[in-house]
Design an enzyme around this catalytic site. Structure first.
Site, PDB file in Angstrom:
ATOM      1  N   GLU A   1      42.158  33.017  44.908  1.00 40.02           N
ATOM      2  CA  GLU A   1      43.514  33.559  45.100  1.00 40.02           C
ATOM      3  C   GLU A   1      43.769  34.496  43.938  1.00 40.02           C
ATOM      4  OE1 GLU A   1      45.521  33.350  47.451  1.00 40.02           O
ATOM      5  OE2 GLU A   1      45.020  31.550  48.565  1.00 40.02           O
TER       6      GLU A   1
ATOM      7  N   CYS B   1      52.184  37.089  41.766  1.00 34.88           N
ATOM      8  CA  CYS B   1      51.065  37.777  42.428  1.00 34.88           C
ATOM      9  C   CYS B   1      51.609  38.607  43.583  1.00 34.88           C
ATOM     10  CB  CYS B   1      50.040  36.777  42.906  1.00 34.88           C
ATOM     11  SG  CYS B   1      50.748  35.435  43.861  1.00 34.88           S
TER      12      CYS B   1
HETATM   13  P1  NAD Z   1      43.663  35.015  34.425  1.00 34.34           P
HETATM   14  O1  NAD Z   1      42.635  35.568  35.335  1.00 34.34           O
HETATM   15  O2  NAD Z   1      43.723  35.525  33.042  1.00 34.34           O
HETATM   16  O3  NAD Z   1      43.467  33.420  34.289  1.00 34.34           O
HETATM   17  C1  NAD Z   1      43.557  32.591  35.423  1.00 34.34           C
HETATM   18  C2  NAD Z   1      42.827  31.304  35.160  1.00 34.34           C
HETATM   19  O4  NAD Z   1      41.420  31.566  35.135  1.00 34.34           O
HETATM   20  C3  NAD Z   1      43.163  30.644  33.806  1.00 34.34           C
HETATM   21  O5  NAD Z   1      43.232  29.258  33.956  1.00 34.34           O
HETATM   22  C4  NAD Z   1      41.973  31.031  32.968  1.00 34.34           C
HETATM   23  O6  NAD Z   1      41.777  30.154  31.898  1.00 34.34           O
HETATM   24  C5  NAD Z   1      40.863  30.923  34.011  1.00 34.34           C
HETATM   25  N1  NAD Z   1      39.608  31.578  33.657  1.00 34.34           N
HETATM   26  C6  NAD Z   1      39.423  32.803  33.131  1.00 34.34           C
HETATM   27  N2  NAD Z   1      38.109  33.020  32.910  1.00 34.34           N
HETATM   28  C7  NAD Z   1      37.453  31.911  33.330  1.00 34.34           C
HETATM   29  C8  NAD Z   1      36.088  31.533  33.352  1.00 34.34           C
HETATM   30  N3  NAD Z   1      35.117  32.325  32.891  1.00 34.34           N
HETATM   31  N4  NAD Z   1      35.766  30.323  33.853  1.00 34.34           N
HETATM   32  C9  NAD Z   1      36.728  29.498  34.334  1.00 34.34           C
HETATM   33  N5  NAD Z   1      38.039  29.790  34.298  1.00 34.34           N
HETATM   34  C10 NAD Z   1      38.396  30.997  33.813  1.00 34.34           C
HETATM   35  O7  NAD Z   1      45.069  35.183  35.157  1.00 34.34           O
HETATM   36  P2  NAD Z   1      46.540  34.946  34.577  1.00 34.34           P
HETATM   37  O8  NAD Z   1      46.861  36.039  33.622  1.00 34.34           O
HETATM   38  O9  NAD Z   1      46.694  33.539  34.154  1.00 34.34           O
HETATM   39  O10 NAD Z   1      47.416  35.128  35.897  1.00 34.34           O
HETATM   40  C11 NAD Z   1      47.812  36.358  36.418  1.00 34.34           C
HETATM   41  C12 NAD Z   1      46.912  36.800  37.559  1.00 34.34           C
HETATM   42  O11 NAD Z   1      46.833  35.773  38.549  1.00 34.34           O
HETATM   43  C13 NAD Z   1      47.466  38.022  38.287  1.00 34.34           C
HETATM   44  O12 NAD Z   1      46.396  38.872  38.609  1.00 34.34           O
HETATM   45  C14 NAD Z   1      48.073  37.431  39.548  1.00 34.34           C
HETATM   46  O13 NAD Z   1      48.190  38.330  40.605  1.00 34.34           O
HETATM   47  C15 NAD Z   1      47.115  36.325  39.830  1.00 34.34           C
HETATM   48  N6  NAD Z   1      47.713  35.289  40.677  1.00 34.34           N
HETATM   49  C16 NAD Z   1      47.324  35.217  41.986  1.00 34.34           C
HETATM   50  C17 NAD Z   1      47.904  34.286  42.830  1.00 34.34           C
HETATM   51  C18 NAD Z   1      47.509  34.205  44.273  1.00 34.34           C
HETATM   52  O14 NAD Z   1      47.808  33.185  44.889  1.00 34.34           O
HETATM   53  N7  NAD Z   1      46.868  35.194  44.853  1.00 34.34           N
HETATM   54  C19 NAD Z   1      48.865  33.397  42.334  1.00 34.34           C
HETATM   55  C20 NAD Z   1      49.224  33.480  40.987  1.00 34.34           C
HETATM   56  C21 NAD Z   1      48.631  34.443  40.171  1.00 34.34           C
END
Ligand code: NAD
Length: 515
Positions: free
Chosen positions: A263, A297
């Site tokens: 997502e 998002c």
């Molecule tokens: P992010 O990608 O920085 O982090 C998201 C999660 O991924 C965190 O828990 C982070 O620790 C984890 N992560 C990052 N690298 C990883 C790795 N190598 N291995 C395992 N886990 C890892 O995102 P963010 O800044 O927390 O959130 C914002 C983003 O999330 C925006 O792009 C937003 O659109 C998206 N988002 C999407 C939805 C959806 O349902 N489509 C919902 C909420 C947020």
């Protein structure tokens, strides 16, 4: 206030929480992560980071607990989820306030987020008696065929900072109803909400005699994140976050032939036709773009408006934007809180500057908020921003998802032009059209797929604020995953096709004789 809230949510003297901060002091240990209040920029608490060894213990427990939990009949699992929903109801206001305190969305949205988790518990309880498989006719005499959906194993749940409660709820409640155990790796930006949320679910599970169903592992991406995604003990990794994160997580999970449910980011547009109800369109566009300070998002990032009404609509939009009350998310008068941190403010400033260099016209906003006083003076507040694209609609900056309240405005002549513009981004999460004509709306939803290419398509509604009853998610770089309602539960289950012979002779498929 903070201490009172943390006390009510049993976070004071919590084994994971190293320090409750009352002033400006910061701890020196390097094995803790700080949870900050984005409205003040000050730390709320320090949380102990899990090590590789902690991760191993948690994963082993989840794998062991799964072997027992899968034996619990689904309607009995429903009883567990029903009680969890009730436990969240008891702390709806407090947990919603914690979301607001730690993430910075306004309290009404924080409470709405926890309500979403409660809603998905209700949905999951209903599902517990409805996880139907189908039957199909066998081509062989005296044979029957059916499909069944089985528990899958421990599910690794990785969540983004902006929905620190509900994204876990969507995943964990469906995973548990399907018979899976859950290990949650939350964002290190919102660990307090994760601790409070997970503790409640596991406390209820323990009261019913189910240990280690809901577990939490709070660690760095390098140590805990990478271990989890590469770990074959997790048949499914559900990851919510940026497209970059999803590209990496998806490829590592695919490399071990596991399943991932992704997502990811969105770059959502609203199309407004000249004959639309413009009052409705105005309110929805403001909520969609300014709500959660543009950190959903599904936030509205692009407005694609018929050229004949663009000037007058933009003027109204500017007036509405300039009246948005910015401030403490916990103050009920506030409509827009802060961005999550300084990095986010820098991203916002960069996007505004770049878009203007590319020919965009700044209609309003584009700056930090500097008139807030007291503790809020050090918060990460910015003004909601509208940038109008130059003639020809060439504004490359608008193709990126900047997680901030910036709305780019484009104009069109024909509906097809509007659809092309709306679809011309790499993400495919949410989309909306405001139209008076039902033909225009239907073209947007064309069953042959020539309208919106997104996972979510709204008519006379904005891009954000999904209900839990529908499958939630998007296409293209948004990752293709579906969570929440409809048949999203199937992602957390193992499908089995069963063929049962009840005759005395061997019957082979395709009429093959083997005698
Ligand atoms: P992010 O990608 O920085 O982090 C998201 C999660 O991924 C965190 O828990 C982070 O620790 C984890 N992560 C990052 N690298 C990883 C790795 N190598 N291995 C395992 N886990 C890892 O995102 P963010 O800044 O927390 O959130 C914002 C983003 O999330 C925006 O792009 C937003 O659109 C998206 N988002 C999407 C939805 C959806 O349902 N489509 C919902 C909420 C947020």
């Amino acid at each position: 206030m903070t201490h009172e809230l943390l006390t009510k949510l049993n976070l004071v003297n919590h084994p994971r929480i190293v320090t409750d901060f009352t002033g400006d002091e910061t701890p020196e240990k390097d094995n803790i992560v700080l949870s900050y209040n984005p409205a003040t920029g000050k730390p709320i608490a320090g949380i102990r980071l899990d090590s590789q060894e902690d991760y191993e213990v948690v994963t082993a427990k989840a794998a062991k607990a799964f072997k027992e939990f899968r034996k619990i009949p689904a309607p009995k699992r429903g009883e567990l989820i029903r009680r969890i929903g009730n436990a969240y109801r008891e702390v709806l206001e407090e947990l919603g306030s914690l979301v607001a305190l730690e993430m910075g969305k306004i309290k009404a949205e924080g409470i709405g987020e926890v309500q979403e988790t409660i809603d998905i518990t209700d949905f999951a309880v209903g599902l517990s008696r409805q996880m139907y498989g189908i039957t199909m006719p066998s081509e062989r005499p005296e044979h029957a065929m059916k499909e069944q959906w089985l528990p899958m194993g421990p599910v690794g749940i990785i969540t983004a900072f902006n929905f620190p409660n509900a994204v876990w709820g969507w995943n964990a409640m469906l995973a548990a109803i399907a018979g899976d155990t859950c290990v949650w790796k939350p964002s290190l930006i919102a660990p307090l909400t994760a601790i409070a949320t997970n503790d409640i679910a596991q406390r209820v599970a323990s009261e019913m005699g189910y240990e280690d169903i809901f577990q939490l592992v709070i660690g760095t991406d390098a140590i805990v994140g990478e271990s989890m995604i590469a770990d074959r003990r997790y048949p499914l990794i559900s990851a919510t976050g940026s497209c970059d994160m999803g590209r990496h997580v998806g490829s590592v999970v695919a490399g071990r032939l596991g399943k991932s449910l992704l997502e990811l980011g969105g770059n959502n547009a609203v199309i407004i036709e000249a004959d639309a109800n413009l009052d409705l369109a105005l309110q929805s566009t403001v909520f969609g773009s300014v709500g959660t300070c543009g950190q959903r998002c599904t936030s509205t990032r692009r407005l694609i408006i018929h050229e004949s009404i663009a000037d007058s609509f933009c003027a109204k939009l500017v007036t509405a934007y300039e009246s948005v009350r910015i401030g403490d998310p916990l103050d009920s008068n506030t409509l827009m809180g802060p961005l999550i941190n300084e990095q986010s403010v820098a991203g916002y400033e960069h996007a505004v500057k770049t878009a203007c260099e590319q020919g965009g016209t700044l209609l309003t906003g584009g700056t930090r908020v500097t008139n807030l006083e007291g503790d809020l003076a050090t918060g990460h507040f910015v003004t909601p921003t509208i940038i109008r694209a130059p003639e020809g609609n060439n504004l490359p900056m608008a193709l990126d998802e900047t997680f901030a309240p910036i709305l780019y405005v484009f104009t069109y002549k024909t509906l097809q032009e509007a659809f092309d513009m709306q679809n011309d981004v790499v993400q495919g999460l949410s989309s909306a059209i405001f139209a008076g004509s039902s033909n225009a709306a239907q073209r947007f939803l064309d069953p042959c797929g020539t309208g919106s290419d997104c996972g979510l398509a709204y008519v006379n509604l904005g891009t954000s604020g999904a209900e839990i009853g529908g499958a939630f998610g998007g296409e293209k770089d948004t990752g293709g995953g579906r969570e929440s309602g409809s048949d999203a539960w199937k992602a957390y289950s193992r499908r089995q096709t069963c063929t049962i012979g009840f005759g005395e002779t061997l019957e082979l498929a395709q009429g093959i004789r083997f005698e």
